[in-house]
Write an enzyme that holds these catalytic residues in place. Structure first.
Site, short mmCIF file in Angstrom:
data_model
loop_
_atom_site.label_atom_id
_atom_site.label_comp_id
_atom_site.label_asym_id
_atom_site.label_seq_id
_atom_site.Cartn_x
_atom_site.Cartn_y
_atom_site.Cartn_z
N ARG A 1 33.01 30.63 57.88
CA ARG A 1 32.46 31.96 56.82
C ARG A 1 31.34 31.83 56.05
O ARG A 1 31.38 30.80 55.48
CB ARG A 1 33.86 32.22 56.16
N LYS B 1 40.48 41.05 57.53
CA LYS B 1 40.51 42.45 56.96
C LYS B 1 39.45 42.91 56.24
O LYS B 1 39.39 44.44 56.70
CB LYS B 1 41.64 42.43 55.48
N ARG C 1 49.17 42.48 47.22
CA ARG C 1 49.22 41.02 47.62
C ARG C 1 50.86 40.63 47.35
O ARG C 1 51.24 39.49 47.53
CB ARG C 1 48.54 40.30 47.12
N ARG D 1 45.87 29.15 49.57
CA ARG D 1 45.69 30.48 49.78
C ARG D 1 46.64 30.75 50.99
O ARG D 1 47.34 31.78 50.87
CB ARG D 1 44.29 30.81 50.05
N ARG E 1 31.85 30.62 50.25
CA ARG E 1 32.57 30.95 49.12
C ARG E 1 33.41 29.62 48.57
O ARG E 1 34.00 28.87 49.44
CB ARG E 1 33.80 31.91 49.45
P1 AMP Z 1 39.89 37.99 48.87
O1 AMP Z 1 38.53 38.18 48.81
O2 AMP Z 1 40.68 39.13 49.14
O3 AMP Z 1 40.44 36.89 49.80
O4 AMP Z 1 40.44 37.72 47.44
C1 AMP Z 1 39.73 36.39 46.77
C2 AMP Z 1 40.68 36.08 45.76
O5 AMP Z 1 40.75 36.92 44.66
C3 AMP Z 1 42.17 35.61 45.99
O6 AMP Z 1 42.44 34.36 46.55
C4 AMP Z 1 42.87 36.07 44.50
O7 AMP Z 1 42.77 34.74 43.90
C5 AMP Z 1 42.08 37.17 43.93
N1 AMP Z 1 42.74 38.40 44.49
C6 AMP Z 1 42.28 39.31 45.16
N2 AMP Z 1 43.01 40.36 45.26
C7 AMP Z 1 44.21 39.99 44.78
C8 AMP Z 1 45.33 40.81 44.43
N3 AMP Z 1 45.77 41.94 45.03
N4 AMP Z 1 46.34 39.92 43.61
C9 AMP Z 1 46.17 38.84 43.25
N5 AMP Z 1 44.74 38.21 43.35
C10 AMP Z 1 44.01 38.76 44.10
#
Ligand code: AMP
Length: 214
Positions: free
Chosen positions: A123, A13, A88, A167, A156
């Site tokens: 990654r 994404k 999400r 996740r 990360r």
């Molecule tokens: P990402 O970089 O999109 O994989 O997000 C990393 C982490 O940030 C996720 O595993 C969540 O803990 C938090 N996070 C990011 N976006 C959201 C969202 N829309 N709702 C809730 N938690 C989020």
């Protein structure tokens, strides 16, 4: 152009959002990146979010909805935007509706769980500028350093295998229902994530051309 990228963590994404952002000149907004920056800076929101992200859980809806409300009110979002990692949950999608945000297109990038686990182990990210790489599929031109800012790349903390599994399960339970939420509105298309990044980009472009005629 108001676009959402849906998909499991590591489906691509973020990468596709950046490409579309450069192509159409609209901002790519990643709630994950905003949260990581807040954690790095030690802000109040960052401190509250840290424990959730470290465990692979979702940050509470009200926090993330607040982040998006503020970000979408900025000037650069006037001609459109790309949302990467938001919404999400159905509650977050309903909050977007309640804000009067009329999404044009939702692209769900489909990648099988077993491939996600493989991808996540490769990654690498730049903690300084947020750029994202993959040791096989999208290597940095500067190898172990970021090609944009030159800082050393790292893994990360939430890309550790045990956190990735959590996740993924959160994705299937809480985020995947959004495909039906947007399909019912006639807005969601699926794109199969390909092994070669450019192949996925070509499929995404096809969908954008179909939806926007450009
Ligand atoms: P990402 O970089 O999109 O994989 O997000 C990393 C982490 O940030 C996720 O595993 C969540 O803990 C938090 N996070 C990011 N976006 C959201 C969202 N829309 N709702 C809730 N938690 C989020």
């Amino acid at each position: 152009m108001k676009i959402i990228f849906l998909g499991a963590p590591g489906a691509g994404k973020g990468t596709q959002s950046e490409i579309v952002s450069a192509q159409y000149g609209i901002p790519a907004i990643s709630t994950g990146a905003i949260i990581r920056e807040a954690i790095a800076k030690g802000t109040e929101m960052g401190l509250a979010a840290k424990v959730f992200t470290e465990n692979g859980e979702l940050v509470p809806d009200d926090v993330v909805i607040g982040i998006i409300k503020e970000r979408l009110s900025e000037d650069d979002c006037k001609n459109g935007f790309i949302l990467d990692g938001f919404p999400r949950t159905v509650t977050q999608a309903e909050a977007l509706d309640a804000m009067g945000v009329d999404i044009d297109l939702v692209i769900s990038i489909e990648v099988a769980d077993k491939d996600i686990v493989k991808r996540m182990s490769g990654r690498r990210v730049c903690a300084n500028c947020g750029a994202s790489y993959h040791i096989v599929y999208k290597p940095s031109a500067k190898k172990t350093k970021c090609e944009k800012c030159g800082k050393r790349l790292s893994i990360r903390s939430d890309d550790k295998p045990e956190v990735v599994l959590e996740r993924l399960s959160v994705y299937h339970e809480r985020t995947e229902p959004l495909k039906d939420f947007y399909k019912n509105k006639g807005k969601c298309v699926e794109v199969q994530g390909q092994e070669i990044l450019d192949d996925t980009t070509a499929l995404v472009r096809q969908q954008l051309e179909k939806a926007f005629g450009k």
